[in-house]
Write a protein that holds these residues in place. Structure first.
Motif, PDB file in Angstrom:
ATOM      1  N   ARG A   1      -1.490  15.254   2.491  1.00 21.98           N
ATOM      2  CA  ARG A   1      -2.525  16.078   3.435  1.00 21.98           C
ATOM      3  C   ARG A   1      -2.320  17.370   3.404  1.00 21.98           C
ATOM      4  NH1 ARG A   1      -3.127  11.025   3.637  1.00 21.98           N
ATOM      5  NH2 ARG A   1      -4.119   9.908   5.655  1.00 21.98           N
ATOM      6  N   GLY A   2      -1.248  17.951   3.198  1.00 25.83           N
ATOM      7  CA  GLY A   2      -1.322  19.564   3.065  1.00 25.83           C
ATOM      8  C   GLY A   2      -0.940  20.016   4.463  1.00 25.83           C
ATOM      9  N   LEU A   3      -0.200  19.359   5.336  1.00 25.67           N
ATOM     10  CA  LEU A   3      -0.178  19.719   6.739  1.00 25.67           C
ATOM     11  C   LEU A   3       1.128  20.626   7.081  1.00 25.67           C
ATOM     12  CD1 LEU A   3      -0.754  16.147   8.239  1.00 25.67           C
ATOM     13  CD2 LEU A   3      -2.582  17.889   8.110  1.00 25.67           C
ATOM     14  N   ALA A   4       0.821  21.550   7.819  1.00 26.54           N
ATOM     15  CA  ALA A   4       2.075  22.611   8.363  1.00 26.54           C
ATOM     16  C   ALA A   4       2.226  21.990   9.774  1.00 26.54           C
ATOM     17  CB  ALA A   4       1.331  23.764   8.674  1.00 26.54           C
ATOM     18  N   LEU A   5       3.750  22.218  10.199  1.00 25.17           N
ATOM     19  CA  LEU A   5       4.309  21.633  11.436  1.00 25.17           C
ATOM     20  C   LEU A   5       3.847  22.546  12.324  1.00 25.17           C
ATOM     21  CD1 LEU A   5       6.431  20.078  12.926  1.00 25.17           C
ATOM     22  CD2 LEU A   5       7.997  21.763  12.380  1.00 25.17           C
ATOM     23  N   GLN A   6       3.326  23.656  12.404  1.00 26.01           N
ATOM     24  CA  GLN A   6       2.493  24.385  13.282  1.00 26.01           C
ATOM     25  C   GLN A   6       1.354  23.732  13.841  1.00 26.01           C
ATOM     26  OE1 GLN A   6       3.947  27.578  13.802  1.00 26.01           O
ATOM     27  NE2 GLN A   6       2.740  27.926  15.591  1.00 26.01           N
ATOM     28  N   ASP A   7       0.425  23.324  12.693  1.00 28.84           N
ATOM     29  CA  ASP A   7      -0.538  22.562  13.000  1.00 28.84           C
ATOM     30  C   ASP A   7      -0.350  21.170  13.859  1.00 28.84           C
ATOM     31  OD1 ASP A   7      -2.263  24.801  11.892  1.00 28.84           O
ATOM     32  OD2 ASP A   7      -2.331  23.832   9.932  1.00 28.84           O
ATOM     33  N   LEU A   8       0.486  20.401  13.359  1.00 28.86           N
ATOM     34  CA  LEU A   8       0.940  19.423  13.759  1.00 28.86           C
ATOM     35  C   LEU A   8       1.181  19.487  15.351  1.00 28.86           C
ATOM     36  CD1 LEU A   8       2.917  17.479  11.078  1.00 28.86           C
ATOM     37  CD2 LEU A   8       0.578  16.806  11.708  1.00 28.86           C
ATOM     38  N   ILE A   9       2.104  20.522  15.709  1.00 26.76           N
ATOM     39  CA  ILE A   9       2.476  20.703  16.888  1.00 26.76           C
ATOM     40  C   ILE A   9       1.190  20.934  17.662  1.00 26.76           C
ATOM     41  CG2 ILE A   9       3.488  22.284  18.729  1.00 26.76           C
ATOM     42  CD1 ILE A   9       5.650  22.781  16.462  1.00 26.76           C
ATOM     43  N   ALA A  10       0.375  21.753  17.577  1.00 26.44           N
ATOM     44  CA  ALA A  10      -0.964  21.780  18.191  1.00 26.44           C
ATOM     45  C   ALA A  10      -1.551  20.410  18.444  1.00 26.44           C
ATOM     46  CB  ALA A  10      -1.894  22.793  17.496  1.00 26.44           C
ATOM     47  N   GLY A  11      -1.823  19.728  17.334  1.00 24.89           N
ATOM     48  CA  GLY A  11      -2.421  18.299  17.668  1.00 24.89           C
ATOM     49  C   GLY A  11      -1.803  17.453  18.416  1.00 24.89           C
ATOM     50  N   ALA A  12      -0.327  17.556  18.154  1.00 25.45           N
ATOM     51  CA  ALA A  12       0.380  16.562  19.129  1.00 25.45           C
ATOM     52  C   ALA A  12       0.281  16.912  20.678  1.00 25.45           C
ATOM     53  CB  ALA A  12       1.790  16.523  18.718  1.00 25.45           C
ATOM     54  N   PHE A  13       0.166  18.246  20.830  1.00 24.11           N
ATOM     55  CA  PHE A  13       0.117  18.614  22.513  1.00 24.11           C
ATOM     56  C   PHE A  13      -1.262  18.027  22.616  1.00 24.11           C
ATOM     57  CE2 PHE A  13      -2.167  21.612  25.163  1.00 24.11           C
ATOM     58  CZ  PHE A  13      -0.927  21.892  26.236  1.00 24.11           C
ATOM     59  N   ASP A  14      -2.376  18.058  22.213  1.00 23.08           N
ATOM     60  CA  ASP A  14      -3.519  17.419  22.600  1.00 23.08           C
ATOM     61  C   ASP A  14      -3.362  15.820  22.909  1.00 23.08           C
ATOM     62  OD1 ASP A  14      -4.886  19.722  22.820  1.00 23.08           O
ATOM     63  OD2 ASP A  14      -5.462  19.639  20.583  1.00 23.08           O
ATOM     64  N   TYR A  15      -2.732  15.276  21.667  1.00 20.49           N
ATOM     65  CA  TYR A  15      -2.664  13.935  21.603  1.00 20.49           C
ATOM     66  C   TYR A  15      -2.002  13.290  22.801  1.00 20.49           C
ATOM     67  CZ  TYR A  15      -1.961   9.129  20.123  1.00 20.49           C
ATOM     68  OH  TYR A  15      -1.936   7.638  20.298  1.00 20.49           O
ATOM     69  N   ILE A  16      -0.568  14.000  23.269  1.00 17.81           N
ATOM     70  CA  ILE A  16       0.120  13.544  24.189  1.00 17.81           C
ATOM     71  C   ILE A  16      -0.476  13.497  25.713  1.00 17.81           C
ATOM     72  CG2 ILE A  16       2.023  14.553  25.539  1.00 17.81           C
ATOM     73  CD1 ILE A  16       3.343  15.414  22.773  1.00 17.81           C
ATOM     74  N   ASP A  17      -1.501  14.213  25.771  1.00 16.45           N
ATOM     75  CA  ASP A  17      -2.267  14.158  27.179  1.00 16.45           C
ATOM     76  C   ASP A  17      -2.915  12.686  27.229  1.00 16.45           C
ATOM     77  OD1 ASP A  17      -1.825  16.331  28.226  1.00 16.45           O
ATOM     78  OD2 ASP A  17      -3.609  17.457  27.631  1.00 16.45           O
ATOM     79  N   THR A  18      -3.219  12.277  26.028  1.00 17.05           N
ATOM     80  CA  THR A  18      -4.024  10.893  26.042  1.00 17.05           C
ATOM     81  C   THR A  18      -2.935   9.521  25.934  1.00 17.05           C
ATOM     82  OG1 THR A  18      -4.244  10.769  23.845  1.00 17.05           O
ATOM     83  CG2 THR A  18      -5.623  11.936  24.937  1.00 17.05           C
ATOM     84  N   ILE A  19      -1.716   9.887  26.092  1.00 17.63           N
ATOM     85  CA  ILE A  19      -1.033   8.516  25.977  1.00 17.63           C
ATOM     86  C   ILE A  19      -0.198   8.325  27.284  1.00 17.63           C
ATOM     87  CG2 ILE A  19      -0.794   8.498  23.474  1.00 17.63           C
ATOM     88  CD1 ILE A  19       2.204   9.882  23.648  1.00 17.63           C
ATOM     89  N   GLU A  20       0.468   7.365  27.475  1.00 17.52           N
ATOM     90  CA  GLU A  20       1.109   7.277  28.687  1.00 17.52           C
ATOM     91  C   GLU A  20       2.599   7.679  28.585  1.00 17.52           C
ATOM     92  OE1 GLU A  20       1.677   3.370  31.993  1.00 17.52           O
ATOM     93  OE2 GLU A  20       0.030   3.419  30.535  1.00 17.52           O
ATOM     94  N   LEU A  21       3.059   8.288  29.537  1.00 21.08           N
ATOM     95  CA  LEU A  21       4.298   8.676  29.443  1.00 21.08           C
ATOM     96  C   LEU A  21       5.033   8.815  30.967  1.00 21.08           C
ATOM     97  CD1 LEU A  21       4.761  11.256  26.455  1.00 21.08           C
ATOM     98  CD2 LEU A  21       6.106   8.979  26.372  1.00 21.08           C
ATOM     99  N   LYS A  22       5.944   8.719  31.139  1.00 18.13           N
ATOM    100  CA  LYS A  22       6.855   9.148  32.498  1.00 18.13           C
ATOM    101  C   LYS A  22       6.669  10.586  32.619  1.00 18.13           C
ATOM    102  CE  LYS A  22       9.322   4.921  33.479  1.00 18.13           C
ATOM    103  NZ  LYS A  22      10.586   4.170  33.928  1.00 18.13           N
ATOM    104  N   PRO A  23       6.508  10.952  33.865  1.00 22.34           N
ATOM    105  CA  PRO A  23       6.539  12.594  34.187  1.00 22.34           C
ATOM    106  C   PRO A  23       7.413  13.316  33.477  1.00 22.34           C
ATOM    107  CG  PRO A  23       5.509  11.211  36.159  1.00 22.34           C
ATOM    108  CD  PRO A  23       6.088  10.216  35.075  1.00 22.34           C
ATOM    109  N   HIS A  24       8.918  12.871  33.858  1.00 18.90           N
ATOM    110  CA  HIS A  24       9.670  13.592  33.318  1.00 18.90           C
ATOM    111  C   HIS A  24       9.847  13.612  31.656  1.00 18.90           C
ATOM    112  CE1 HIS A  24      11.326   9.316  34.226  1.00 18.90           C
ATOM    113  NE2 HIS A  24      12.315   9.828  33.101  1.00 18.90           N
ATOM    114  N   ALA A  25       9.348  12.484  31.060  1.00 19.81           N
ATOM    115  CA  ALA A  25       9.500  12.422  29.726  1.00 19.81           C
ATOM    116  C   ALA A  25       8.477  13.288  29.421  1.00 19.81           C
ATOM    117  CB  ALA A  25       9.489  11.110  29.172  1.00 19.81           C
ATOM    118  N   ARG A  26       7.339  13.476  29.711  1.00 22.21           N
ATOM    119  CA  ARG A  26       6.130  14.376  29.239  1.00 22.21           C
ATOM    120  C   ARG A  26       6.851  15.873  29.519  1.00 22.21           C
ATOM    121  NH1 ARG A  26       0.963  12.854  28.802  1.00 22.21           N
ATOM    122  NH2 ARG A  26       1.300  10.900  30.080  1.00 22.21           N
TER     123      ARG A  26
END
Length: 343
Positions: free
Chosen positions: A278-303
């Motif tokens: 896909r020609g992805l850069a880690l910098q872009d993946l970090i930004a995308g992961a930041f948004d996606y983490i908001d939508t998944i269920e994690l314990k507060p200290h793990a988040r």
């Protein structure tokens, strides 16, 4: 330069008959730049206040600051047109401080312009300093003196993204206005007008992706929309992400889920393969992961742990860290977050 959208003259047509920039060959950010203060998107409190200053002929020195694409330059150009009329550029000195930012420019260009009294009825001329946060400290010190000395002849409008880089002495001489990121509803309303005016073929998913990537930046929206319209017959979310080089949310979701659920080696190989394909850069993946983490269920200290590590990884990349090493470290952090969640 800042861009906000469509002048009222352009509504329902591909052209704005009153817009001096009107030209089919121009980028849409210029073609649909506001002509009057009423055309500026959002920021009604700012435009109303400046309107009253103009009515009373008491325009102070102005300092506009805020993120890119929120209408700072568009607003001051609309102010200049309101004060001086269609030939406003004869009364305005516009400098981009990222190019002209040395002390010589202040001492020569600005001072020479400020020294000459205008014969115009309003009694003063206007100096617009765009991207002034890139000016050297010596230039800002010289500018402070010029502002003081020539207030009778000239009004200054200083425009920047980061107000903290402007000397306090200059800030205290100006009336400050903060331009916040544009509300999504306002951006969507103006984008719809451009789509109608230009006959853009875009589906709802494509428009949603466009607005998601905008983050309140009207210039970015119009540039991406124009690029997609030129490159593709129909714009979908896939075309928008391909055009901007941003990772598709579905790819981010696959990668984050692999980091959380798959065995370390399996996840690492899959992510590497996707990055290459896909020609992805880690910098872009970090930004995308930041948004996606908001939508998944994690314990507060793990988040909290995970978000902190995303920030650390981004900082390391910005200082020249190895992408391969940071990728494995980030994968390890996700595995630690899973363990924290299960405790």
């Amino acid at each position: 330069m800042e861009v906000d959208p469509i002048p009222s003259a352009a509504k329902g047509k591909g052209k704005a008959t009153e817009n001096p920039y009107d030209d089919d060959n121009l980028p849409w950010v210029e073609k649909y730049r506001p002509v009057t203060l009423d055309d500026v998107v959002s920021h009604k409190d700012i435009t109303t206040t400046i309107d009253k200053f103009i009515e009373k002929n008491r325009l102070p020195h102005l300092l506009f600051y805020g993120p890119p694409g929120t209408g700072k330059t568009s607003t001051i150009l609309a102010v200049a047109r309101r004060i001086y009329g269609p030939e406003f550029r004869k009364q305005v000195l516009e400098l981009n401080a990222s190019d002209d930012r040395g002390i010589d420019v202040v001492r020569e260009q600005i001072k020479q312009f400020a020294e000459t009294r205008t014969l115009f009825a309003k009694g003063f001329k206007l100096v617009i300093l765009d991207e002034a946060d890139m000016m050297t400290q010596a230039a800002q010190a010289a500018l402070r003196r010029v502002i003081e000395q020539y207030t009778r002849n000239v009004r200054f409008c200083i425009i920047c993204n980061y107000v903290g880089k402007i000397a306090p002495a200059i800030q205290s001489r100006c009336t400050r206005f903060r331009f916040s990121p544009l509300p999504l509803a306002e951006v969507e309303r103006r984008v719809d007008m451009v789509i109608d005016a230009e006959g853009v073929s875009i589906n709802p998913e494509g428009k949603a992706a466009l607005l998601r990537l905008a983050r309140g930046d009207m210039r970015r929206v119009l540039n991406v929309l124009q690029a997609c319209h030129a490159a593709y017959d129909t714009t979908t979310d896939t075309e928008v992400y391909a055009c901007t080089g941003a990772p598709h949310p579905a790819d981010v979701e696959t990668i984050v889920n692999a980091m959380l659920g798959d065995e370390f080696t399996t996840a690492y190989e899959m992510i590497n393969k996707m990055k290459i394909e896909r020609g992805l850069a880690l910098q872009d993946l970090i930004a995308g992961a930041f948004d996606y983490i908001d939508t998944i269920e994690l314990k507060p200290h793990a988040r909290v742990y995970l978000l902190d590590y995303l920030a650390t990884t981004e900082h390391r990349l910005s200082t020249g860290g190895s992408e391969k090493i940071q990728m494995t470290a980030l994968l390890g952090a996700f595995k630690n977050a899973v363990e924290l969640s299960t405790r």
